[in-house]
Scaffold this motif. Structure first.
Motif, short mmCIF file in Angstrom:
data_model
loop_
_atom_site.label_atom_id
_atom_site.label_comp_id
_atom_site.label_asym_id
_atom_site.label_seq_id
_atom_site.Cartn_x
_atom_site.Cartn_y
_atom_site.Cartn_z
N UNK A 211 0.86 -1.19 0.00
CA UNK A 211 0.00 0.00 0.00
C UNK A 211 0.90 1.24 0.00
N UNK A 212 1.20 1.77 -1.17
CA UNK A 212 2.18 2.87 -1.28
C UNK A 212 1.76 4.16 -0.58
N UNK A 213 0.47 4.30 -0.22
CA UNK A 213 0.01 5.56 0.38
C UNK A 213 0.11 5.54 1.90
N UNK A 214 1.12 4.90 2.44
CA UNK A 214 1.36 4.93 3.88
C UNK A 214 2.65 5.70 4.14
N UNK A 215 2.63 6.48 5.21
CA UNK A 215 3.79 7.30 5.57
C UNK A 215 4.19 7.01 7.01
N UNK A 216 5.44 7.31 7.32
CA UNK A 216 5.99 7.09 8.66
C UNK A 216 6.57 8.40 9.16
N UNK A 217 6.10 8.86 10.31
CA UNK A 217 6.55 10.11 10.91
C UNK A 217 7.26 9.80 12.23
N UNK A 218 8.53 10.19 12.32
CA UNK A 218 9.35 9.88 13.49
C UNK A 218 9.85 11.16 14.14
N UNK A 219 9.98 11.12 15.46
CA UNK A 219 10.53 12.24 16.22
C UNK A 219 11.94 11.88 16.66
N UNK A 220 12.91 12.71 16.29
CA UNK A 220 14.30 12.49 16.66
C UNK A 220 14.58 13.02 18.06
N UNK A 221 15.67 12.57 18.68
CA UNK A 221 16.03 13.01 20.03
C UNK A 221 17.52 13.33 20.13
N UNK A 222 18.03 13.98 19.10
CA UNK A 222 19.46 14.29 19.10
C UNK A 222 19.84 15.27 20.19
N UNK A 223 18.98 16.24 20.48
CA UNK A 223 19.33 17.23 21.50
C UNK A 223 19.39 16.61 22.89
N UNK A 224 18.65 15.52 23.09
CA UNK A 224 18.59 14.89 24.41
C UNK A 224 19.69 13.85 24.59
N UNK A 225 19.75 12.90 23.69
CA UNK A 225 20.68 11.78 23.82
C UNK A 225 21.72 11.71 22.70
N UNK A 226 21.63 12.64 21.76
CA UNK A 226 22.50 12.62 20.58
C UNK A 226 22.34 11.30 19.81
N UNK A 227 21.11 10.79 19.84
CA UNK A 227 20.77 9.56 19.13
C UNK A 227 19.74 9.90 18.07
N UNK A 228 20.06 9.62 16.80
CA UNK A 228 19.13 9.88 15.72
C UNK A 228 18.55 8.61 15.14
N UNK A 229 17.58 8.78 14.24
CA UNK A 229 16.95 7.61 13.64
C UNK A 229 17.72 7.11 12.43
N UNK A 230 18.70 7.89 11.97
CA UNK A 230 19.41 7.49 10.75
C UNK A 230 20.09 6.13 10.89
N UNK A 231 20.64 5.86 12.08
CA UNK A 231 21.34 4.59 12.24
C UNK A 231 20.38 3.41 12.18
N UNK A 232 19.12 3.61 12.61
CA UNK A 232 18.14 2.54 12.52
C UNK A 232 17.76 2.30 11.06
N UNK A 233 17.54 3.37 10.31
CA UNK A 233 17.22 3.23 8.89
C UNK A 233 18.36 2.53 8.15
N UNK A 234 19.61 2.92 8.49
CA UNK A 234 20.77 2.29 7.85
C UNK A 234 20.88 0.82 8.24
N UNK A 235 20.62 0.53 9.50
CA UNK A 235 20.69 -0.86 9.98
C UNK A 235 19.68 -1.73 9.24
#
Length: 386
Positions: A211-235
């Motif tokens: 179903x191509x009409x689905x989207x995913x919205x994520x909230x990053x927390x780099x200011x808090x823990x310096x952990x972003x979602x990029x590493x999960x997407x890359x993994x």
């Protein structure tokens, strides 16, 4: 009148600091309590009010900040501590309430020093309070006396987290560039293993293939823990070649800014479902807030959200106890959600099988808002400890 001194963090949006500040606002209105506050050092040096604002209205933040330390010589009837790592020192003669929360279980690093006498946390009127049955059970696993542990759930600012009208929701979605026929899944958790973001990304990408009409919205927390979602997407991309091609990644949006309560409400309001396939949580406050704002939620069964997610408002994803081969670097307890069950729950939302506008859901949300408004939580669960 009892003298209560709270030791903790204020001024920032870390979860423990937010719990502390909401509780302070409710405690200010409690009769027969003389309230003081003693600031504790932030856990990480880069935390600051400038980059991690708590997002309270100016008047509310001013009330919180105005709380002073007890004057010299003041006798504290009760001391309440909300910091991390947990203090290992219990001062004799001062009744102490210690906030502890854990996801997979306590380890020595959870404390500022190895506790020499764990029983001191629950002896002579001292108590430990924690926000969920799951977290309580992990504290008991560590050796804390269950008779001395109280469950004090997290609350929410019910007056701010109101469900949007259909028109407001349409306008919010339009402002984010979301088309009427698109299904939006939201998650605002930190991109750490226990939150299950990798499971969410995989299930969402598989659903998008159908179903191509689905989207995913994520909230990053780099200011808090310096952990972003990029590493999960890359993994996920490395482990599953072709699953996250350019077409799929175009459906992922990441918000990195710190958001106040009104902005968080907007996210909950515009999504079609809040999805949290967590492996271990101490409570999972965003799930509670999302339900208050009218969003259907998808959560792991058997974990912390069992305490407050009624079946009317939540789809529970089947899970099993975690095993060492699931995560060899993790020692403790967790649940491993079933990815096929997660995919089916998300498909039910995308197919329109999960309705927002249902009288039973409205009644369940009303009960949830009444039970978990911060003043109600403090009156019902926290004040009896004090």
């Amino acid at each position: 009148m009892k003298t209560l001194c709270v030791e903790g963090w204020r001024g920032i949006n870390h979860s423990i600091a937010m719990v502390n500040q909401h509780q302070l606002l409710a405690l200010m209105d409690a009769p027969d309590i003389q309230l003081y506050h003693r600031d504790c050092p932030y856990f990480m040096k880069h935390w600051s009010r400038q980059t991690m604002s708590a997002g309270f209205a100016a008047e509310a933040q001013a009330r919180i900040d105005a709380l002073a330390e007890p004057p010299a010589g003041t006798r504290e009837d009760v001391r309440m501590r909300l910091t991390s790592p947990f203090s290992s020192r219990i001062e004799p003669g001062v009744r102490t309430l210690t906030f502890m929360v854990t996801e997979v279980g306590l380890v020595p690093e959870c404390f500022d020093a190895p506790p020499q006498d764990v029983a001191a946390y629950t002896r002579d009127g001292n108590r430990v309070f924690t926000p969920s049955t799951w977290s309580r059970d992990r504290l008991v696993d560590y050796g804390i006396d269950p008779a001395g542990i109280a469950i004090v759930p997290h609350g929410m600012k019910a007056e701010a987290l109101v469900e949007p009208s259909a028109i407001e929701r349409e306008l919010l979605r339009r402002a984010m560039g979301i088309a009427a026929d698109e299904t939006v899944f939201l998650n605002v958790g930190v991109a750490t293993w226990n939150k299950g973001l990798d499971l969410l990304v995989r299930a969402w990408a598989r659903l998008r293939q159908r179903q191509p009409r689905v989207r995913l919205l994520l909230k990053d927390h780099k200011s808090l823990y310096k952990v972003g979602v990029e590493h999960v997407l890359a993994q996920v991309s490395r482990a599953h070649p072709g699953l996250l091609g350019d077409g799929a990644l175009a459906g992922v949006s990441v918000i990195s800014d710190s958001l106040d309560q009104a902005q968080m409400r907007a996210l909950y309001a515009l999504c079609d479902a809040y999805v949290s396939p967590y492996r271990a949580e101490g409570f999972n406050l965003p799930v509670l807030e999302a339900m208050a704002c009218g969003a259907p939620v998808i959560v792991t069964e058997g974990g912390a959200t069992e305490d407050f997610c009624p079946v009317t408002l939540a789809q529970r994803v089947a899970s099993r106890p975690g095993r060492p081969e699931d995560a060899p670097q993790v020692d403790g307890c967790w649940r491993e959600p079933d990815e096929e069950a997660l995919l089916e729950a998300m498909a039910a939302v995308a197919d329109g099988r999960v309705r927002r506008d249902d009288p039973a859901r409205d009644a369940a949300r009303a009960r949830l808002r009444a039970d978990h408004a911060w003043p109600a939580v403090v009156r019902r669960a926290l004040l009896p400890l004090i």
